[in-house]
Design a protein around this motif. Structure first.
Motif, PDB file in Angstrom:
ATOM      1  N   ILE A  16       2.207   2.591  -8.750  1.00  0.00           N
ATOM      2  CA  ILE A  16       1.298   1.096  -8.041  1.00  0.00           C
ATOM      3  C   ILE A  16       0.177   0.538  -7.635  1.00  0.00           C
ATOM      4  CG2 ILE A  16       2.620  -1.153  -6.636  1.00  0.00           C
ATOM      5  CD1 ILE A  16       4.907  -0.121  -7.231  1.00  0.00           C
ATOM      6  N   ALA A  17      -0.558  -0.065  -7.379  1.00  0.00           N
ATOM      7  CA  ALA A  17      -2.048  -0.260  -7.038  1.00  0.00           C
ATOM      8  C   ALA A  17      -2.234  -1.552  -6.960  1.00  0.00           C
ATOM      9  CB  ALA A  17      -3.082   0.645  -7.490  1.00  0.00           C
ATOM     10  N   ASN A  18      -2.617  -2.401  -6.102  1.00  0.00           N
ATOM     11  CA  ASN A  18      -2.913  -3.974  -5.418  1.00  0.00           C
ATOM     12  C   ASN A  18      -4.267  -4.152  -6.875  1.00  0.00           C
ATOM     13  OD1 ASN A  18      -5.469  -3.645  -4.478  1.00  0.00           O
ATOM     14  ND2 ASN A  18      -4.984  -3.895  -2.522  1.00  0.00           N
ATOM     15  N   ASP A  19      -4.603  -5.498  -6.643  1.00  0.00           N
ATOM     16  CA  ASP A  19      -5.453  -6.422  -8.136  1.00  0.00           C
ATOM     17  C   ASP A  19      -6.709  -5.781  -8.101  1.00  0.00           C
ATOM     18  OD1 ASP A  19      -5.620  -7.666  -5.854  1.00  0.00           O
ATOM     19  OD2 ASP A  19      -4.945  -9.373  -7.072  1.00  0.00           O
ATOM     20  N   PHE A  38       9.777  -3.129  -4.419  1.00  0.00           N
ATOM     21  CA  PHE A  38      10.204  -2.797  -5.517  1.00  0.00           C
ATOM     22  C   PHE A  38       9.646  -2.183  -7.047  1.00  0.00           C
ATOM     23  CE2 PHE A  38       6.434  -3.773  -8.545  1.00  0.00           C
ATOM     24  CZ  PHE A  38       6.842  -4.696  -9.537  1.00  0.00           C
ATOM     25  N   LYS A  39       8.984  -1.110  -5.575  1.00  0.00           N
ATOM     26  CA  LYS A  39       8.943   0.686  -7.103  1.00  0.00           C
ATOM     27  C   LYS A  39       9.691   0.909  -7.368  1.00  0.00           C
ATOM     28  CE  LYS A  39       6.516   5.025  -7.348  1.00  0.00           C
ATOM     29  NZ  LYS A  39       7.438   5.517  -7.576  1.00  0.00           N
ATOM     30  N   ASP A  44       3.451  -0.577   1.099  1.00  0.00           N
ATOM     31  CA  ASP A  44       3.043   0.123   1.937  1.00  0.00           C
ATOM     32  C   ASP A  44       3.858   1.209   1.591  1.00  0.00           C
ATOM     33  OD1 ASP A  44       4.067   0.928   4.858  1.00  0.00           O
ATOM     34  OD2 ASP A  44       3.609  -0.923   5.292  1.00  0.00           O
ATOM     35  N   PRO A  45       3.215   2.354   2.074  1.00  0.00           N
ATOM     36  CA  PRO A  45       3.224   3.682   1.907  1.00  0.00           C
ATOM     37  C   PRO A  45       4.788   4.014   3.010  1.00  0.00           C
ATOM     38  CG  PRO A  45       1.070   4.141   2.078  1.00  0.00           C
ATOM     39  CD  PRO A  45       1.940   1.720   2.541  1.00  0.00           C
ATOM     40  N   HIS A  46       5.172   3.408   3.596  1.00  0.00           N
ATOM     41  CA  HIS A  46       6.054   4.054   4.932  1.00  0.00           C
ATOM     42  C   HIS A  46       7.508   3.327   4.921  1.00  0.00           C
ATOM     43  CE1 HIS A  46       2.959   5.896   7.121  1.00  0.00           C
ATOM     44  NE2 HIS A  46       2.126   4.577   7.294  1.00  0.00           N
ATOM     45  N   GLN A  88      -5.814   4.688  -1.860  1.00  0.00           N
ATOM     46  CA  GLN A  88      -4.976   3.942  -1.388  1.00  0.00           C
ATOM     47  C   GLN A  88      -5.203   4.208  -0.025  1.00  0.00           C
ATOM     48  OE1 GLN A  88      -2.895   2.250  -3.662  1.00  0.00           O
ATOM     49  NE2 GLN A  88      -1.950   2.773  -5.376  1.00  0.00           N
ATOM     50  N   GLY A  89      -5.122   5.239   0.614  1.00  0.00           N
ATOM     51  CA  GLY A  89      -4.980   5.041   2.104  1.00  0.00           C
ATOM     52  C   GLY A  89      -3.687   5.284   2.805  1.00  0.00           C
ATOM     53  N   LYS A  90      -3.454   5.665   4.352  1.00  0.00           N
ATOM     54  CA  LYS A  90      -2.228   6.211   4.617  1.00  0.00           C
ATOM     55  C   LYS A  90      -1.633   4.715   4.816  1.00  0.00           C
ATOM     56  CE  LYS A  90       0.004   8.885   7.432  1.00  0.00           C
ATOM     57  NZ  LYS A  90       0.187   9.976   7.125  1.00  0.00           N
ATOM     58  N   HIS A  91      -1.789   3.591   5.002  1.00  0.00           N
ATOM     59  CA  HIS A  91      -1.583   2.622   5.155  1.00  0.00           C
ATOM     60  C   HIS A  91      -1.237   1.988   3.854  1.00  0.00           C
ATOM     61  CE1 HIS A  91      -2.444   3.567   9.247  1.00  0.00           C
ATOM     62  NE2 HIS A  91      -1.831   3.674   9.680  1.00  0.00           N
ATOM     63  N   GLY A  92      -2.032   2.444   2.896  1.00  0.00           N
ATOM     64  CA  GLY A  92      -2.437   1.101   1.344  1.00  0.00           C
ATOM     65  C   GLY A  92      -3.029   0.581   1.472  1.00  0.00           C
ATOM     66  N   ILE A  93      -4.067   0.196   2.275  1.00  0.00           N
ATOM     67  CA  ILE A  93      -5.337  -0.770   1.995  1.00  0.00           C
ATOM     68  C   ILE A  93      -6.358  -0.222   2.070  1.00  0.00           C
ATOM     69  CG2 ILE A  93      -3.375  -2.227   3.904  1.00  0.00           C
ATOM     70  CD1 ILE A  93      -4.865  -1.706   6.758  1.00  0.00           C
ATOM     71  N   GLY A  94      -6.641   0.716   2.159  1.00  0.00           N
ATOM     72  CA  GLY A  94      -7.848   1.431   1.514  1.00  0.00           C
ATOM     73  C   GLY A  94      -8.550   0.305   0.542  1.00  0.00           C
ATOM     74  N   GLY A  95     -10.226  -0.209   1.022  1.00  0.00           N
ATOM     75  CA  GLY A  95     -10.533  -0.747   0.418  1.00  0.00           C
ATOM     76  C   GLY A  95     -10.914  -2.263   1.081  1.00  0.00           C
ATOM     77  N   GLU A  96      -9.867  -2.407   2.120  1.00  0.00           N
ATOM     78  CA  GLU A  96     -10.057  -3.697   1.866  1.00  0.00           C
ATOM     79  C   GLU A  96     -10.923  -4.671   3.430  1.00  0.00           C
ATOM     80  OE1 GLU A  96      -8.114  -5.874   0.655  1.00  0.00           O
ATOM     81  OE2 GLU A  96      -6.568  -5.369  -0.404  1.00  0.00           O
ATOM     82  N   TRP A  97     -11.995  -4.850   2.558  1.00  0.00           N
ATOM     83  CA  TRP A  97     -13.160  -4.656   3.804  1.00  0.00           C
ATOM     84  C   TRP A  97     -12.950  -6.520   4.059  1.00  0.00           C
ATOM     85  CZ3 TRP A  97     -18.575  -7.238   2.835  1.00  0.00           C
ATOM     86  CH2 TRP A  97     -18.725  -7.371   1.440  1.00  0.00           C
ATOM     87  N   GLY A  98     -12.246  -7.227   3.224  1.00  0.00           N
ATOM     88  CA  GLY A  98     -12.244  -8.204   3.631  1.00  0.00           C
ATOM     89  C   GLY A  98     -11.715  -8.508   4.716  1.00  0.00           C
TER      90      GLY A  98
END
Length: 303
Positions: A109-112, A95-96, A76-78, A157-167
């Motif tokens: 860091i990035a998600n899988d 974690f970082k 989470d970027p915030h 990554q996006g503002k909230h760290g959820i860029g690409g989470e189309w699921g």
């Protein structure tokens, strides 16, 4: 020759790699896996990562000064803590910051799903098939559905760290409740789990996706046919929204569902019914790197 270090942190294993990059491509200098042992807790996971980094340094005869790491969740970027991890002991942990303290080096860091997309966009299927691609969307369609966006070789990554989470976009209420708290998410419908659930609801018989697909190919199971038709229809509808927003040069489909050939023809034809255009020129690709994509993508985070 440039040497990159990547770590793929999974719920059951941790994998590390040293990659050498050159004008001719890449080579694997060293690769190593150890169990995550998440049941032993957060601090233990940090030490497991330290152990694998030490192994890579010893085998590569180098001092690693930075590394990329793919995680089963998102930073989470915030709050600078992890969220949405299936290894739940990682959630809400800094974690970082903690890993940088343990290793004494900076990390990225990035998600899988982002790591998968980055690997295929820079080292895998995309440079081979669409060498001048600027925008790439990488999909993982397995037990869940995830995605990652790569623009000019960099993860968005996006503002909230959820860029690409189309699921976890809404697709149709027939998908039912999702673990995220919403109803009818993409993941509830076109994931392998969602397709198996639909088949069971229609027949009362539990079958895995491989069996359902085989029965569809044989042609003697009308519900298997209905399940595959559902996949094609909703894949088209779901991916059309991605094309409308991102207009990517290429889409790479990974995960077990991504092995279904129907997606690349019938699925694309279905998407044509929903995009804001008269044709689809986006190239749909099968991944090239297999289960190496996660750790290779992690390494490319620091390129």
């Amino acid at each position: 020759m440039k040497i990159l270090c990547g770590i793929d942190l999974g719920g059951t294993k941790i994998e590390g790699v040293l990659l050498t990059l050159s004008d001719k491509g890449f080579d694997v200098l060293e690769r190593h896996r150890i169990p995550t042992e998440a049941e032993k807790g957060y601090e233990h996971i940090l030490q497991q990562i330290k152990k694998i980094v030490g192994h890579l340094e010893e085998k590569g005869s180098i001092k690693i000064d930075t590394l990329g790491i793919g995680t089963p969740g998102t930073l989470d970027p915030h709050t600078q803590t992890l969220k949405n991890c299936n290894a739940v002991c990682l959630n809400r942990q800094p974690f970082k910051k903690d890993l940088e303290k343990v290793l004494g080096i900076p990390i990225e860091i990035a998600n899988d799903a982002n790591c998968f997309a980055l690997a295929e966009a820079t080292l895998g299927a995309v440079p081979e098939k669409v060498p001048h691609a600027q925008v790439v969307f990488g999909i993982i369609m397995g037990t869940g559905v995830g995605g990652g966006i790569v623009i000019n070789g960099k993860v968005l990554q996006g503002k909230h760290g959820i860029g690409g989470e189309w699921g976890h976009n809404f697709l149709h209420e027939s998908g039912g409740p999702c673990y995220c708290g919403q109803i009818g998410c993409v993941e509830t419908i076109i994931s392998g789990t969602g397709l198996e659930k639909f088949y069971f609801q229609q027949t009362g018989t539990k079958r895995n996706l491989k069996e359902i697909l085989e029965r569809f190919k044989v042609g003697n199971d009308p519900i298997a046919k209905k399940t595959m038709e559902r996949l094609i229809h909703y894949f088209g509808k779901g991916i059309a929204s991605i094309i409308n927003v991102l207009d990517p040069d290429a889409i790479v489909i990974g995960g077990g569902v991504g092995n279904i050939d129907l997606l690349y023809k019938e699925g694309v034809e279905s998407a044509k019914n929903y995009i804001f255009n008269t044709s689809i020129d986006t190239v749909f690709l099968k991944p090239k790197l297999g289960d190496s994509a996660g750790v290779f993508g992690a390494a490319m985070l620091v390129n």
